[in-house]
Design a protein around this motif. Structure first.
Motif, PDB file in Angstrom:
ATOM      1  N   UNK A 151       0.827  -1.200   0.000  1.00  0.00           N
ATOM      2  CA  UNK A 151       0.000   0.000   0.000  1.00  0.00           C
ATOM      3  C   UNK A 151       0.864   1.255   0.000  1.00  0.00           C
ATOM      4  N   UNK A 152       0.591   2.160  -0.907  1.00  0.00           N
ATOM      5  CA  UNK A 152       1.289   3.444  -0.991  1.00  0.00           C
ATOM      6  C   UNK A 152       0.247   4.552  -1.055  1.00  0.00           C
ATOM      7  N   UNK A 153       0.480   5.628  -0.329  1.00  0.00           N
ATOM      8  CA  UNK A 153      -0.365   6.815  -0.413  1.00  0.00           C
ATOM      9  C   UNK A 153       0.509   7.988  -0.854  1.00  0.00           C
ATOM     10  N   UNK A 154       0.037   8.697  -1.862  1.00  0.00           N
ATOM     11  CA  UNK A 154       0.791   9.829  -2.413  1.00  0.00           C
ATOM     12  C   UNK A 154      -0.100  11.065  -2.392  1.00  0.00           C
ATOM     13  N   UNK A 155       0.380  12.123  -1.765  1.00  0.00           N
ATOM     14  CA  UNK A 155      -0.343  13.391  -1.718  1.00  0.00           C
ATOM     15  C   UNK A 155       0.432  14.418  -2.539  1.00  0.00           C
ATOM     16  N   UNK A 156      -0.203  14.935  -3.576  1.00  0.00           N
ATOM     17  CA  UNK A 156       0.418  15.913  -4.463  1.00  0.00           C
ATOM     18  C   UNK A 156      -0.074  17.309  -4.105  1.00  0.00           C
ATOM     19  N   UNK A 157       0.874  18.216  -3.890  1.00  0.00           N
ATOM     20  CA  UNK A 157       0.573  19.618  -3.608  1.00  0.00           C
ATOM     21  C   UNK A 157       1.078  20.439  -4.788  1.00  0.00           C
ATOM     22  N   UNK A 158       0.159  20.964  -5.601  1.00  0.00           N
ATOM     23  CA  UNK A 158       0.575  21.683  -6.805  1.00  0.00           C
ATOM     24  C   UNK A 158       1.323  22.976  -6.506  1.00  0.00           C
ATOM     25  N   UNK A 159       1.297  23.413  -5.242  1.00  0.00           N
ATOM     26  CA  UNK A 159       1.960  24.657  -4.871  1.00  0.00           C
ATOM     27  C   UNK A 159       3.234  24.404  -4.040  1.00  0.00           C
ATOM     28  N   UNK A 160       3.898  23.300  -4.296  1.00  0.00           N
ATOM     29  CA  UNK A 160       5.138  23.001  -3.586  1.00  0.00           C
ATOM     30  C   UNK A 160       6.238  24.003  -3.869  1.00  0.00           C
ATOM     31  N   UNK A 161       7.308  23.930  -3.074  1.00  0.00           N
ATOM     32  CA  UNK A 161       8.420  24.873  -3.235  1.00  0.00           C
ATOM     33  C   UNK A 161       9.754  24.183  -3.548  1.00  0.00           C
ATOM     34  N   UNK A 162       9.833  22.882  -3.456  1.00  0.00           N
ATOM     35  CA  UNK A 162      11.107  22.185  -3.655  1.00  0.00           C
ATOM     36  C   UNK A 162      11.317  21.810  -5.124  1.00  0.00           C
ATOM     37  N   UNK A 163      11.379  22.821  -5.967  1.00  0.00           N
ATOM     38  CA  UNK A 163      11.500  22.624  -7.410  1.00  0.00           C
ATOM     39  C   UNK A 163      12.762  21.859  -7.797  1.00  0.00           C
ATOM     40  N   UNK A 164      13.804  22.014  -7.017  1.00  0.00           N
ATOM     41  CA  UNK A 164      15.081  21.369  -7.347  1.00  0.00           C
ATOM     42  C   UNK A 164      14.997  19.847  -7.285  1.00  0.00           C
ATOM     43  N   UNK A 165      13.969  19.316  -6.663  1.00  0.00           N
ATOM     44  CA  UNK A 165      13.851  17.863  -6.499  1.00  0.00           C
ATOM     45  C   UNK A 165      13.047  17.194  -7.609  1.00  0.00           C
ATOM     46  N   UNK A 166      12.558  17.991  -8.583  1.00  0.00           N
ATOM     47  CA  UNK A 166      11.673  17.419  -9.586  1.00  0.00           C
ATOM     48  C   UNK A 166      12.081  17.797 -11.005  1.00  0.00           C
ATOM     49  N   UNK A 167      11.632  16.976 -11.935  1.00  0.00           N
ATOM     50  CA  UNK A 167      11.905  17.236 -13.350  1.00  0.00           C
ATOM     51  C   UNK A 167      11.075  18.428 -13.818  1.00  0.00           C
ATOM     52  N   UNK A 168      11.500  19.022 -14.915  1.00  0.00           N
ATOM     53  CA  UNK A 168      10.754  20.148 -15.471  1.00  0.00           C
ATOM     54  C   UNK A 168       9.374  19.699 -15.927  1.00  0.00           C
ATOM     55  N   UNK A 169       9.274  18.468 -16.395  1.00  0.00           N
ATOM     56  CA  UNK A 169       7.987  17.946 -16.827  1.00  0.00           C
ATOM     57  C   UNK A 169       7.001  17.886 -15.664  1.00  0.00           C
ATOM     58  N   UNK A 170       7.472  17.424 -14.515  1.00  0.00           N
ATOM     59  CA  UNK A 170       6.612  17.383 -13.324  1.00  0.00           C
ATOM     60  C   UNK A 170       6.163  18.791 -12.945  1.00  0.00           C
ATOM     61  N   UNK A 171       7.095  19.730 -12.922  1.00  0.00           N
ATOM     62  CA  UNK A 171       6.767  21.109 -12.547  1.00  0.00           C
ATOM     63  C   UNK A 171       5.794  21.738 -13.539  1.00  0.00           C
ATOM     64  N   UNK A 172       5.995  21.437 -14.819  1.00  0.00           N
ATOM     65  CA  UNK A 172       5.081  21.960 -15.839  1.00  0.00           C
ATOM     66  C   UNK A 172       3.679  21.381 -15.668  1.00  0.00           C
ATOM     67  N   UNK A 173       3.591  20.110 -15.275  1.00  0.00           N
ATOM     68  CA  UNK A 173       2.276  19.512 -15.047  1.00  0.00           C
ATOM     69  C   UNK A 173       1.577  20.178 -13.866  1.00  0.00           C
TER      70      UNK A 173
END
Length: 231
Positions: A151-173
């Motif tokens: 079991x995995x639970x994932x909570x996505x916050x579209x207003x996150x601040x840790x941009x350095x940890x994600x791909x540009x594609x993720x940030x663009x989405x």
């Protein structure tokens, strides 16, 4: 009159999200970007899937449910408003999903499919400033020991601040989910996001989707008038 026209809806709006995610390739692209892992799903996703253990218990309606080629279940919720109960709600959803996965009389709980619950929201439930919070069972006394219950639970916050940890594609989405416009889609280089936008454009031009949206809005108005749902 509908308060927000169909062509003005963003993916944060449940109607547009559900309509878009009915398409297999669209949902597969969204899952793969959100999890930063290639997900290959088996069939057309189910949207607004109702689950209830018995007539006496509360039912839930899941936005999108699908199974991948490894028979892992993904169920995704788009949540525009912070109801202050989303963590406990995820627990209830998980319980109902699990209860539907085993055949009646089955005694082997190892037959339970792995599952991944994903909640997408334009706010930070946990207040740590992250775009993504992933929860898996872990032992408090032995942090290196995981429960491995599938079991995995994932909570996505579209207003996150840790941009350095994600791909540009993720940030663009993240931006596209909040501002689902031609202008946003033109700026991105991601072929997957552009394909998602093609699906959105088809929905906005669809007479069938327009009628469905009008009917849905009218149902909500009547439900509020009857006191079935709160304003």
């Amino acid at each position: 009159m509908v308060s927000t026209k169909l062509e003005k809806l963003n993916l944060l709006d449940k109607f547009l999200f559900d309509e878009a995610m009915e398409d297999k390739e669209t949902y597969q692209a969204v899952l793969s970007i959100l999890l930063e892992n290639e997900v290959e799903i088996l069939e057309k996703p189910e949207t607004e899937k109702e689950l209830r253990v018995s007539p006496q218990l509360r039912q839930v309606r899941l936005d999108v449910v699908v199974m991948d080629v490894e028979k892992k279940f993904y169920y995704t919720e788009m949540q525009k408003r912070d109801t202050k109960n989303l963590i406990k709600r995820s627990r209830y959803y998980q319980a109902l999903v699990d209860s539907s996965l085993l055949e009646p009389g089955s005694k082997d709980f190892n037959l339970l499919n792995d599952s991944c619950f994903i909640l997408i929201a334009p706010f930070d439930i946990f207040g740590r400033g992250l775009y993504r919070y992933t929860f898996e069972g872990r032992c408090r006394e032995c942090p290196d020991l995981t429960l491995e219950d599938g079991m995995i639970k994932v909570f996505i916050n579209t207003k996150g601040r840790n941009k350095e940890d994600f791909s540009q594609e993720f940030l663009d989405l993240m931006e596209y989910i909040e501002m689902t416009t031609d202008e946003t889609a033109k700026k991105v280089e991601s072929k997957r996001i552009k394909k998602i936008h093609e699906r959105i454009c088809l929905i906005r031009k669809s007479e069938e989707a327009g009628i469905k949206y009008m009917q849905r809005w009218e149902e909500l108005v009547y439900a509020r008038e009857d006191g079935v749902i709160s304003h």
